[in-house]
Design a protein around this motif. Structure first.
Motif, short mmCIF file in Angstrom:
data_model
loop_
_atom_site.label_atom_id
_atom_site.label_comp_id
_atom_site.label_asym_id
_atom_site.label_seq_id
_atom_site.Cartn_x
_atom_site.Cartn_y
_atom_site.Cartn_z
N PRO A 199 -3.36 5.38 3.64
CA PRO A 199 -3.90 5.16 5.00
C PRO A 199 -4.71 3.84 5.03
N GLY A 200 -4.63 3.21 6.10
CA GLY A 200 -5.53 1.94 6.19
C GLY A 200 -4.75 0.70 5.53
N LYS A 201 -3.74 0.72 4.72
CA LYS A 201 -3.12 -0.34 3.98
C LYS A 201 -2.02 -0.86 4.97
N PRO A 202 -1.52 -2.14 4.76
CA PRO A 202 -0.73 -2.86 5.61
C PRO A 202 0.71 -1.95 5.88
N GLY B 106 0.52 -1.33 0.23
CA GLY B 106 0.04 -0.19 -0.10
C GLY B 106 0.78 1.27 0.09
N ILE B 107 1.84 1.36 -0.74
CA ILE B 107 2.75 2.55 -0.84
C ILE B 107 2.80 2.88 -2.46
N MET B 108 3.33 4.06 -2.73
CA MET B 108 3.54 4.55 -4.06
C MET B 108 5.14 4.75 -3.94
N PRO B 109 5.82 3.53 -4.90
CA PRO B 109 7.31 3.67 -4.79
C PRO B 109 7.95 4.66 -5.43
N ASP B 110 8.99 4.99 -5.25
CA ASP B 110 9.76 6.00 -6.20
C ASP B 110 10.24 5.31 -7.24
N ASN C 260 17.53 3.74 11.67
CA ASN C 260 17.29 2.60 11.02
C ASN C 260 16.15 1.96 11.87
N VAL C 261 14.99 1.73 10.88
CA VAL C 261 14.07 1.38 11.96
C VAL C 261 13.26 -0.08 11.19
N VAL C 262 12.83 -1.00 12.12
CA VAL C 262 12.13 -2.23 11.93
C VAL C 262 10.99 -2.06 12.04
N LEU C 263 10.13 -2.49 11.17
CA LEU C 263 8.41 -2.43 11.32
C LEU C 263 8.11 -3.94 10.83
N LEU C 264 7.08 -4.26 11.91
CA LEU C 264 6.25 -5.58 11.68
C LEU C 264 5.07 -5.25 10.87
N ILE C 265 5.02 -5.60 9.78
CA ILE C 265 3.64 -5.49 8.94
C ILE C 265 3.06 -6.89 8.59
N GLN C 266 1.68 -6.82 9.00
CA GLN C 266 0.93 -7.97 8.53
C GLN C 266 0.30 -7.63 7.21
N LEU C 267 0.33 -8.50 6.27
CA LEU C 267 -0.25 -8.31 4.71
C LEU C 267 -1.66 -8.71 4.61
N GLY D 157 3.22 1.09 10.65
CA GLY D 157 4.26 2.38 10.94
C GLY D 157 5.00 2.89 10.02
N MET D 158 4.80 2.59 8.59
CA MET D 158 5.77 3.21 7.81
C MET D 158 4.90 4.59 7.28
#
Length: 233
Positions: A174-177, A154-158, A226-233, A182-183
């Motif tokens: 907003p509202g996407k994984p 759920g991002i728009m990459p570069d 450097n940040v580590v995020l836990l993301i549920q797909l 927290g990204m």
């Protein structure tokens, strides 16, 4: 990119006579700060110098990338040792949706960019000497970028590949994984589940190995941290 790949594999012209391929992909939304991203300036000797010479950098803010490969039609030409320039005014949340409507186009900005790009093209077409191709980054086989039924953060990459050794999230929906995990906009993704992400090709490949419902770790650079995020797909 099926059309460009077919053209370069079975061209109606002699590709050895093609001096440069100029790709205009998403150039209709020049913003108020006039940010213009141009990739491929390292694919021929002197190409960057020409771009700078034809651009009023006091008016237009340039972000340049040497690499010739990226998720658009110029990649097919770069793979055939043809210098390329990829012009791009940046990602937006309406990309590939019905919300990308005519009233959101910056027509004045398009006129300005058209004149700038025409000046570069005219200069290159008028030169007696041809550009000398130079390899700048990987020459991976061009493959189409698809929005399918697979996993998405759920991002728009570069898309222009401005950032090196990572992939910047230009937008986080907003509202996407990614957002729920927290990204933030501007985070630079460097690893997914411990595996490196150096560019958009790495990113798409990593996503293709994941499944819905899976929880993954995503390492990002956020400012100086450097940040580590836990993301549920």
């Amino acid at each position: 990119m099926l059309g460009s790949k077919h053209f370069t594999d079975d061209p109606g012209v002699d590709l050895s006579k093609v001096n440069v391929m100029i790709n205009l992909d998403m150039v209709g939304r020049l913003n108020e700060t006039k940010n213009l991203q141009i990739s491929g300036v390292g694919t021929a000797e002197g190409l960057k110098k020409i771009v700078y010479a034809k651009t009023d950098t006091s008016d237009v803010k340039l972000t340049l990338s040497d690499e010739g490969y990226g998720p658009s039609d110029h990649s097919s030409f770069y793979g055939k040792n043809i210098p390329v320039l990829f012009y791009f005014t940046g990602a937006h949340m309406d990309y590939h949706t019905p919300k990308d409507t005519w009233d959101k186009i910056n027509y004045k900005g398009m006129v300005e960019l058209s004149g700038l790009i025409f000046s570069v093209a005219q200069d290159l077409a008028s030169e007696d000497t041809r550009l000398k191709f130079r390899e700048a980054g990987p020459k991976a086989q061009a493959v189409p970028y698809r929005r399918g039924k697979g996993v998405t953060l759920g991002i728009m990459p570069d898309f222009a590949g401005v950032v090196k050794n990572g992939l910047r999230a230009d937008f986080v929906t907003p509202g996407k994984p990614a957002a729920l995990g927290g990204m933030l906009k501007g985070d630079i993704i460097t690893h997914i589940d411990g595996k490196p992400v150096n560019n958009i090709e790495d990113y798409m490949f990593r996503l293709g190995q994941l499944k819905h419902g899976q929880t993954i770790s995503v390492e990002v650079i956020r400012g100086e941290k450097n940040v580590v995020l836990l993301i549920q797909l």
